[in-house]
Design a protein around this motif. Structure first.
Motif, PDB file in Angstrom:
ATOM      1  N   GLY A  18       0.794  -1.218   0.000  1.00 16.38           N
ATOM      2  CA  GLY A  18       0.000   0.000   0.000  1.00 16.38           C
ATOM      3  C   GLY A  18       0.821   1.260   0.000  1.00 16.38           C
ATOM      4  N   ASP A  19       0.141   2.334   0.307  1.00 18.62           N
ATOM      5  CA  ASP A  19       0.755   3.654   0.379  1.00 18.62           C
ATOM      6  C   ASP A  19       0.749   4.115   1.832  1.00 18.62           C
ATOM      7  OD1 ASP A  19       1.037   3.905  -2.456  1.00 18.62           O
ATOM      8  OD2 ASP A  19      -1.110   4.299  -2.556  1.00 18.62           O
ATOM      9  N   ALA A  20       1.847   4.695   2.253  1.00 17.00           N
ATOM     10  CA  ALA A  20       1.950   5.119   3.653  1.00 17.00           C
ATOM     11  C   ALA A  20       2.419   6.563   3.744  1.00 17.00           C
ATOM     12  CB  ALA A  20       2.914   4.219   4.404  1.00 17.00           C
ATOM     13  N   HIS A  36       2.421  10.611  13.636  1.00 13.84           N
ATOM     14  CA  HIS A  36       1.218  10.226  12.899  1.00 13.84           C
ATOM     15  C   HIS A  36       1.599   9.280  11.777  1.00 13.84           C
ATOM     16  CE1 HIS A  36      -2.684  10.579  10.951  1.00 13.84           C
ATOM     17  NE2 HIS A  36      -2.045  10.768   9.824  1.00 13.84           N
ATOM     18  N   GLN A  37       0.899   8.157  11.688  1.00 13.46           N
ATOM     19  CA  GLN A  37       1.110   7.210  10.604  1.00 13.46           C
ATOM     20  C   GLN A  37      -0.233   6.873   9.975  1.00 13.46           C
ATOM     21  OE1 GLN A  37       3.043   3.962  12.598  1.00 13.46           O
ATOM     22  NE2 GLN A  37       5.062   4.740  12.100  1.00 13.46           N
ATOM     23  N   GLN A  38      -0.236   6.772   8.656  1.00 15.26           N
ATOM     24  CA  GLN A  38      -1.433   6.383   7.937  1.00 15.26           C
ATOM     25  C   GLN A  38      -1.016   5.414   6.836  1.00 15.26           C
ATOM     26  OE1 GLN A  38      -3.654   9.641   6.315  1.00 15.26           O
ATOM     27  NE2 GLN A  38      -5.028   8.317   5.196  1.00 15.26           N
ATOM     28  N   PHE A  39      -1.733   4.308   6.730  1.00 17.92           N
ATOM     29  CA  PHE A  39      -1.423   3.298   5.731  1.00 17.92           C
ATOM     30  C   PHE A  39      -2.695   2.917   5.003  1.00 17.92           C
ATOM     31  CE2 PHE A  39      -0.693  -0.991   4.186  1.00 17.92           C
ATOM     32  CZ  PHE A  39       0.568  -0.890   3.623  1.00 17.92           C
ATOM     33  N   GLU A  40      -2.653   2.998   3.677  1.00 22.95           N
ATOM     34  CA  GLU A  40      -3.802   2.607   2.867  1.00 22.95           C
ATOM     35  C   GLU A  40      -3.427   1.385   2.043  1.00 22.95           C
ATOM     36  OE1 GLU A  40      -5.799   5.722   0.777  1.00 22.95           O
ATOM     37  OE2 GLU A  40      -5.235   7.189   2.301  1.00 22.95           O
ATOM     38  N   THR A  41      -4.107   0.274   2.322  1.00 22.96           N
ATOM     39  CA  THR A  41      -3.816  -0.982   1.639  1.00 22.96           C
ATOM     40  C   THR A  41      -4.354  -0.971   0.217  1.00 22.96           C
ATOM     41  OG1 THR A  41      -3.848  -2.228   3.702  1.00 22.96           O
ATOM     42  CG2 THR A  41      -4.201  -3.475   1.696  1.00 22.96           C
ATOM     43  N   ARG A  42      -3.492  -1.288  -0.744  1.00 21.40           N
ATOM     44  CA  ARG A  42      -3.903  -1.445  -2.139  1.00 21.40           C
ATOM     45  C   ARG A  42      -4.191  -2.901  -2.451  1.00 21.40           C
ATOM     46  NH1 ARG A  42       0.354  -0.630  -5.075  1.00 21.40           N
ATOM     47  NH2 ARG A  42       1.768   0.203  -3.542  1.00 21.40           N
TER      48      ARG A  42
END
Length: 57
Positions: A18-20, A36-42
């Motif tokens: 994904g994109d982080a 702050h961390q954000q992870f979007e699974t592709r």
């Protein structure tokens, strides 16, 4: 949401691609912490049988 492999019933170990984004704090040029961390699974697949037949509940 918890993933489950519909082929082998694994519900423990998965690979997520994904994109982080991450907010990193530096002090005098040295990394000190991340706030702050954000992870979007592709895509996601089972680490046990490598199946992409994964459901999220």
């Amino acid at each position: 949401m918890m993933p489950e492999c519909l082929d082998c019933s694994n519900s423990v170990v998965f690979v997520h691609a994904g994109d982080a984004t991450e907010l990193r704090i530096y002090d005098n040029g040295e990394f000190t912490k991340s706030e702050h961390q954000q992870f979007e699974t592709r895509s996601c697949w089972c680490d046990e049988c490598e199946s992409e037949n994964v459901r999220f509940d």
